[in-house]
Design a protein around this motif. Structure first.
Motif, PDB file in Angstrom:
ATOM      1  N   LEU A 100       8.366  -0.692   0.981  1.00 24.65           N
ATOM      2  CA  LEU A 100       7.373   0.420   1.514  1.00 24.65           C
ATOM      3  C   LEU A 100       6.472  -0.276   2.645  1.00 24.65           C
ATOM      4  O   LEU A 100       5.891   0.472   3.773  1.00 24.65           O
ATOM      5  N   GLY A 101       6.506  -1.668   2.815  1.00 23.64           N
ATOM      6  CA  GLY A 101       5.287  -2.012   3.788  1.00 23.64           C
ATOM      7  C   GLY A 101       3.865  -2.394   2.977  1.00 23.64           C
ATOM      8  O   GLY A 101       3.793  -1.431   2.049  1.00 23.64           O
ATOM      9  N   ILE A 102       3.284  -3.189   3.674  1.00 30.56           N
ATOM     10  CA  ILE A 102       2.055  -3.759   2.968  1.00 30.56           C
ATOM     11  C   ILE A 102       1.160  -2.440   2.827  1.00 30.56           C
ATOM     12  O   ILE A 102       0.738  -2.079   1.945  1.00 30.56           O
ATOM     13  N   GLY A 103       0.821  -1.547   4.084  1.00 30.08           N
ATOM     14  CA  GLY A 103      -0.226  -0.599   3.983  1.00 30.08           C
ATOM     15  C   GLY A 103       0.501   0.351   2.993  1.00 30.08           C
ATOM     16  O   GLY A 103      -0.538   1.020   2.204  1.00 30.08           O
ATOM     17  N   GLU A 104       1.405   0.902   2.889  1.00 27.12           N
ATOM     18  CA  GLU A 104       1.976   1.997   2.266  1.00 27.12           C
ATOM     19  C   GLU A 104       2.088   1.448   0.942  1.00 27.12           C
ATOM     20  O   GLU A 104       1.768   2.295  -0.258  1.00 27.12           O
ATOM     21  N   PHE A 105       2.191   0.217   0.438  1.00 24.14           N
ATOM     22  CA  PHE A 105       2.279  -0.467  -0.765  1.00 24.14           C
ATOM     23  C   PHE A 105       1.151  -0.285  -1.480  1.00 24.14           C
ATOM     24  O   PHE A 105       0.935   0.360  -2.611  1.00 24.14           O
ATOM     25  N   ASP A 106       0.023  -0.615  -0.949  1.00 26.19           N
ATOM     26  CA  ASP A 106      -1.445  -0.483  -1.353  1.00 26.19           C
ATOM     27  C   ASP A 106      -1.768   0.981  -1.853  1.00 26.19           C
ATOM     28  O   ASP A 106      -2.429   1.101  -2.583  1.00 26.19           O
ATOM     29  N   GLU A 107      -1.299   1.748  -0.938  1.00 33.12           N
ATOM     30  CA  GLU A 107      -1.429   3.288  -1.260  1.00 33.12           C
ATOM     31  C   GLU A 107      -0.702   3.850  -2.611  1.00 33.12           C
ATOM     32  O   GLU A 107      -1.230   4.512  -3.300  1.00 33.12           O
ATOM     33  N   VAL A 108       0.593   3.480  -2.584  1.00 33.58           N
ATOM     34  CA  VAL A 108       1.281   3.540  -3.890  1.00 33.58           C
ATOM     35  C   VAL A 108       0.623   3.046  -4.895  1.00 33.58           C
ATOM     36  O   VAL A 108       0.672   3.488  -6.091  1.00 33.58           O
TER      37      VAL A 108
ATOM     38  N   LEU B 279      -1.876   4.257 -10.174  1.00 38.65           N
ATOM     39  CA  LEU B 279      -3.035   3.968 -11.098  1.00 38.65           C
ATOM     40  C   LEU B 279      -3.713   5.341 -11.142  1.00 38.65           C
ATOM     41  O   LEU B 279      -4.170   5.747 -12.450  1.00 38.65           O
ATOM     42  N   ASP B 280      -3.898   6.088 -10.438  1.00 42.89           N
ATOM     43  CA  ASP B 280      -4.552   7.543 -10.377  1.00 42.89           C
ATOM     44  C   ASP B 280      -3.764   8.135 -11.307  1.00 42.89           C
ATOM     45  O   ASP B 280      -4.169   8.996 -12.303  1.00 42.89           O
ATOM     46  N   GLU B 281      -2.307   8.249 -11.189  1.00 36.78           N
ATOM     47  CA  GLU B 281      -1.622   9.212 -11.886  1.00 36.78           C
ATOM     48  C   GLU B 281      -1.431   8.621 -13.610  1.00 36.78           C
ATOM     49  O   GLU B 281      -1.383   9.486 -14.349  1.00 36.78           O
ATOM     50  N   VAL B 282      -1.522   7.384 -13.694  1.00 31.63           N
ATOM     51  CA  VAL B 282      -1.003   6.756 -14.986  1.00 31.63           C
ATOM     52  C   VAL B 282      -2.695   7.243 -15.743  1.00 31.63           C
ATOM     53  O   VAL B 282      -2.498   7.727 -16.924  1.00 31.63           O
ATOM     54  N   GLN B 283      -3.822   7.278 -14.968  1.00 33.26           N
ATOM     55  CA  GLN B 283      -5.094   7.534 -15.571  1.00 33.26           C
ATOM     56  C   GLN B 283      -5.054   8.802 -16.003  1.00 33.26           C
ATOM     57  O   GLN B 283      -5.707   9.355 -17.121  1.00 33.26           O
TER      58      GLN B 283
END
Length: 109
Positions: free
Chosen positions: A14-22, A27-31
């Protein structure tokens, strides 16, 4: 608890920037799914929610959490959703989440 090889592979794909977003989306979807599980007192959609959590956890390398969700999904598919220890599964998720963030920088350096 965390499959760091899987996490590194995802970050590299993904790359670092996209990774953080994923990670944040995960975390949002799991919650959201955890909230649905806690509101579904009759466990009508328990199997489907466990399936979703299992897949999400696998994608981000949360191995222990994924295995517990897989077990919960299997038990629910057998008609015994009430036998699944949801608090124990959620405890492992919280522990995995904490471990992920406390060890992320060292393991992804």
């Amino acid at each position: 608890m965390i499959n760091w090889s899987r996490v590194r592979l995802l970050r590299d794909e993904l790359g670092i920037g996209e990774f953080d977003e994923v990670v944040q989306v995960f975390l949002d979807e799991v919650q959201e799914t955890i909230d649905r599980l806690q509101q579904d007192t009759n466990r009508i959609e328990f199997e489907q929610n466990m399936h979703f959590l299992k897949g999400s956890a696998l994608n981000l390398g949360f191995d222990c959490f994924s295995k517990l969700c897989q077990d919960g999904e299997r038990i629910a598919a057998a008609g015994k959703a009430g036998d699944v220890d949801l608090p124990a599964i959620l405890k492992v998720y919280e522990e995995s989440r904490a471990k992920f963030f406390s060890e992320k920088d060292a393991n992804l350096a």
